[in-house]
Design an enzyme around this catalytic site. Structure first.
Site, PDB file in Angstrom:
ATOM      1  N   ARG A  70       0.856  -1.171   0.000  1.00 17.15           N
ATOM      2  CA  ARG A  70       0.000   0.000   0.000  1.00 17.15           C
ATOM      3  C   ARG A  70       0.901   1.233   0.000  1.00 17.15           C
ATOM      4  O   ARG A  70       2.113   1.141   0.140  1.00 17.15           O
ATOM      5  CB  ARG A  70      -0.994   0.022   1.161  1.00 17.15           C
ATOM      6  CG  ARG A  70      -0.648  -0.705   2.419  1.00 17.15           C
ATOM      7  CD  ARG A  70       0.421  -0.050   3.265  1.00 17.15           C
ATOM      8  NE  ARG A  70       0.171   1.371   3.458  1.00 17.15           N
ATOM      9  CZ  ARG A  70       1.105   2.262   3.703  1.00 17.15           C
ATOM     10  NH1 ARG A  70       2.374   1.900   3.746  1.00 17.15           N
ATOM     11  NH2 ARG A  70       0.812   3.522   3.877  1.00 17.15           N
ATOM     12  N   GLY A  71       0.268   2.380  -0.211  1.00 20.04           N
ATOM     13  CA  GLY A  71       1.020   3.598  -0.459  1.00 20.04           C
ATOM     14  C   GLY A  71       1.078   3.834  -1.953  1.00 20.04           C
ATOM     15  O   GLY A  71       1.472   2.946  -2.720  1.00 20.04           O
ATOM     16  N   ARG A 123      -6.978  -0.753  -7.347  1.00 20.76           N
ATOM     17  CA  ARG A 123      -7.206   0.382  -6.432  1.00 20.76           C
ATOM     18  C   ARG A 123      -7.541   1.598  -7.288  1.00 20.76           C
ATOM     19  O   ARG A 123      -6.689   2.056  -8.053  1.00 20.76           O
ATOM     20  CB  ARG A 123      -5.968   0.686  -5.578  1.00 20.76           C
ATOM     21  CG  ARG A 123      -5.543  -0.365  -4.583  1.00 20.76           C
ATOM     22  CD  ARG A 123      -6.527  -0.575  -3.443  1.00 20.76           C
ATOM     23  NE  ARG A 123      -6.731   0.563  -2.586  1.00 20.76           N
ATOM     24  CZ  ARG A 123      -6.005   0.847  -1.498  1.00 20.76           C
ATOM     25  NH1 ARG A 123      -4.964   0.086  -1.187  1.00 20.76           N
ATOM     26  NH2 ARG A 123      -6.299   1.883  -0.739  1.00 20.76           N
ATOM     27  N   ASP A 171      -2.383  10.513  -2.304  1.00 21.37           N
ATOM     28  CA  ASP A 171      -2.669   9.467  -3.281  1.00 21.37           C
ATOM     29  C   ASP A 171      -3.044  10.044  -4.637  1.00 21.37           C
ATOM     30  O   ASP A 171      -2.904   9.370  -5.649  1.00 21.37           O
ATOM     31  CB  ASP A 171      -3.784   8.562  -2.763  1.00 21.37           C
ATOM     32  CG  ASP A 171      -3.280   7.608  -1.703  1.00 21.37           C
ATOM     33  OD1 ASP A 171      -3.000   6.445  -2.045  1.00 21.37           O
ATOM     34  OD2 ASP A 171      -3.138   8.019  -0.538  1.00 21.37           O
ATOM     35  N   LYS A 214      -5.290   9.640   2.719  1.00 20.37           N
ATOM     36  CA  LYS A 214      -5.945   8.737   3.658  1.00 20.37           C
ATOM     37  C   LYS A 214      -7.046   9.455   4.434  1.00 20.37           C
ATOM     38  O   LYS A 214      -6.876  10.591   4.861  1.00 20.37           O
ATOM     39  CB  LYS A 214      -4.907   8.158   4.618  1.00 20.37           C
ATOM     40  CG  LYS A 214      -5.446   7.125   5.590  1.00 20.37           C
ATOM     41  CD  LYS A 214      -6.071   5.939   4.873  1.00 20.37           C
ATOM     42  CE  LYS A 214      -5.088   5.251   3.945  1.00 20.37           C
ATOM     43  NZ  LYS A 214      -5.724   4.183   3.141  1.00 20.37           N
TER      44      LYS A 214
END
Length: 358
Positions: free
Chosen positions: A54-55, A96, A246, A257
């Protein structure tokens, strides 16, 4: 600073070797360090979807390597392999929806494939491109770390008390981190007194990952509940909120987030500076504002189950993964191309028109 950051490197989450992708499973950190080996695009897409990795930058890098794995399998099948490869690319893209780095990396892989000349090896070209994406993110991290530390010194050269959110370190990138990279550099230069890390519910990236990374490097860190952030700003002398992103839109709005927006509102009220750190690959100049961003929502069971027990049969859950922070709440966006203070459409366009790194 570059040499000092390199010497301090202790953590990595992505490794490409022996024609396979290895990912550190971030779901089980810090209690276990488990590496998974992937040899198919389907496996990489599932790893992204289930948050093994993730990231935003790390997702993009992983997807690029996933495209290499897909190409190897499809080319081995013989003629007419390209349409099947495009299906694999779409599978990776769907894993995603919010992190623009994912689409940026896959488009870069497509572009490289289109430039392969007759007689050249498309697989070798794609592998070289994926490695280049990985290495360029690492270099961007180093540049952003120095630029962000310089910005802190410019505004407030004394010891800083910083609040951060989610995880933006080596685990989320191909190198040293975005927001945590800046914090690392500022610490090496003696400017960090303490870092407060939001626990970041419901996946607890702050408590499981950020606190672990910072503690491993000897950076003073205190973990706090997300709901304590405004109180911290009022009582603990927070001087900077430093977060990642993101997706950043053409006007400087930032998707990050869930919980980032409320941090920015509280920071504005308390006179705390708010810094966003992200590579230019996170900036989507085709998207005018944050109003256009599709916000991913995850399974409500992440909120409704406590200790494996559902809290109430009739209770519903709202579980967005990201929120959008308007540009007018942001003091600075730090990228490897340079810094945009008080971002707006004109300043973002000026940044993205630069052909060379800052």
């Amino acid at each position: 600073m570059r040499d000092r950051l390199l010497a301090a490197e202790k953590v990595k989450a992505i490794d490409w070797r022996d024609d396979a992708l290895y990912l550190l499973d971030q779901r089980v950190l810090p209690f276990e360090e488990v590496w998974h080996r992937y040899t198919t695009a389907e496996g990489v897409a599932e790893a992204i979807r289930t948050m093994v990795v993730r990231g935003a930058p790390a997702i993009g890098i992983s997807a690029a390597y996933g495209a290499v794995l897909a190409a190897r399998a499809r080319i081995a099948q013989g003629a007419d392999w390209y349409p099947a490869l495009e299906e694999d690319m779409q599978l990776l893209a769907d894993s995603r929806p919010t992190a623009v780095n994912l689409f940026w990396a896959l488009n870069r892989m497509r572009d490289r494939l289109m430039r392969v000349k007759d007689g050249d090896d498309p697989l070798a070209a794609l592998e070289a491109e994926a490695v280049a994406i990985h290495l360029s993110d690492r270099e961007a991290n180093l540049t952003m770390a120095q630029l962000g530390a310089d910005l802190i010194r410019k505004h407030q050269g004394n010891l800083q008390t910083v609040l951060t959110h989610c995880n933006t370190g080596a685990l989320a990138t191909g190198g040293f981190g975005t927001a945590l990279g800046v914090i690392r550099a500022a610490h090496l230069e003696g400017m960090i007194e303490r870092v407060y890390a939001d626990e970041t519910r419901p996946w607890l990236q702050g408590s499981r990952l950020t606190a672990w990374e910072l503690a491993n490097e000897g950076i003073p860190v205190t973990l706090n509940a997300d709901s304590a952030a405004a109180h911290l700003m009022r009582t603990k002398g927070i001087t900077w909120v430093i977060v990642g992103a993101d997706r950043i839109t053409a006007n400087g709005d930032v998707a990050n987030k869930i919980g980032t927006y409320q941090l920015a509102v509280a920071a504005m009220h308390h006179g705390v500076r708010f810094m966003v750190v992200a590579p230019s690959s996170t900036i989507d100049m085709e998207m005018a504002s944050g109003d256009d961003i599709v916000i991913e929502e995850r399974d409500g069971r992440e909120l409704l189950e406590v200790g494996g027990q559902r809290v109430g049969a009739e209770v519903e859950a709202f579980n967005p993964v990201f929120d959008v922070t308007p540009a007018d709440l942001i003091d600075a966006i730090v990228t490897e191309k340079g810094i945009v203070e008080r971002p707006d459409t004109a300043r973002m366009a000026q940044l993205m028109s630069r052909k060379h790194l800052h």
